[in-house]
Design an enzyme around this catalytic site. Structure first.
Site, PDB file in Angstrom:
ATOM      1  CB  SER A  72      40.728  40.978  38.958  1.00 45.50           C
ATOM      2  OG  SER A  72      41.114  41.909  37.976  1.00 45.50           O
ATOM      3  CG  ASP A  81      42.591  44.110  40.107  1.00 44.87           C
ATOM      4  OD1 ASP A  81      43.000  43.084  40.678  1.00 44.87           O
ATOM      5  OD2 ASP A  81      42.055  44.097  38.985  1.00 44.87           O
TER       6      ASP A  81
END
Length: 286
Positions: free
Chosen positions: A48, A171
């Site tokens: 991320s 993500d």
């Protein structure tokens, strides 16, 4: 990773950069402390926002690159736009509030020329995303760098899934928020974990509707990290760098403030000071 030469050669060193939204500014301070101490990575893995920071330092593992990151964090506007604009985007897409284009432009601006592919990076780099079709973690080890980082950063509900080679990704924090195990599997024997402070904060029983999902996610995320730490093989040395303590909003409501970038400079400075002290106290200067 670099080949070791002789019995006294340094062990392969990995930087592991976890996810954490606006709190990812802490990682910039940690990177500054590490590079000032002469600690350079043989491998960088990220999740991320850690994929953003990690890609920049893998492209240029220098203090100059850290200053580029500090500049990025000082003017990040990936969550820009009016309330009406966000409502209209949700009405059209039904899945997300923001476009990935501002983040794409920031990455293209801050990554050096000649690093369009993961293979171009001078330091081996990998980032993780969650495959929708396979319901599994996926490690980007080659191919377009910006697309891989965008996939790793595709926070559900905020950004759209990122399509790469016909597959859709969300993500990386959904599957592996602090990928220590990946670094060890790739041969790292000294690992520096750059985390954003959430694992330092105790969880509380949820009392509000929006607390439930947040606490559930944190349990899953922290369990994966704890398991990876418990499964470390003999001879692996792991250092969990400190953030300098919470700054600004904390707790579940604080974690929901994903656009809170106003404290970035202070987070960078506090994490830098705390991490520099940690490295000095343990004699870890390179």
């Amino acid at each position: 990773m670099r080949e070791g030469r002789g019995a006294d050669a340094p062990r392969p060193c990995a930087f592991v950069l976890g996810g954490g939204g606006a709190l990812g500014a802490c990682e910039v301070g940690m990177l500054r402390a590490l590079l000032e101490a002469g600690v350079a990575p043989d491998l960088v893995v990220g999740t991320s926002v850690g994929a953003v920071n990690g890609a920049v330092v893998a492209a240029e593992p220098t203090l100059a690159a850290v200053e580029k990151l500090a500049d990025l964090w000082g003017r990040v506007q990936v969550f820009s736009g009016s309330l009406i604009g966000r409502v209209n985007r949700v009405a059209r897409s039904r899945t997300h509030l923001y476009s990935t284009e501002p983040l794409r432009r920031l990455l293209e601006e801050h990554l050096p020329a000649g690093t369009s592919s993961i293979e171009d990076l001078p330091v081996p780099f990998q980032c993780v995303a969650a495959s929708i079709e396979r319901a599994a973690e996926h490690w980007f080890t080659e191919g377009p760098l910006v697309e891989a980082v965008l996939a790793s950063c595709a926070v559900p509900g905020l950004f759209p899934p990122v399509r790469v080679d016909g597959e859709h990704f969300l993500d990386g924090g959904l599957t592996n928020s602090i990928p220590v195990g990946r670094a060890v599997a790739l041969g790292a024997r000294r690992v520096f974990v750059l985390q954003v402070g959430r694992i330092e904060e105790p969880l509380a029983v949820p009392r509000l509707p929006w607390d439930v999902a947040s606490v559930a996610f944190e349990i899953a995320r922290r369990h994966r990290f704890a398991r990876d730490m418990a499964d470390l093989p003999p001879g692996v040395e792991v250092h969990l760098l400190p953030t300098g303590g919470p700054l600004g909003r904390v707790g579940t409501l604080g974690q929901l403030r994903y656009r809170d970038f106003a404290l970035s400079a202070l987070r960078i400075d506090r994490a830098y000071r705390a991490s520099a002290d940690y490295l000095a106290d343990r004699g870890l200067a390179g």
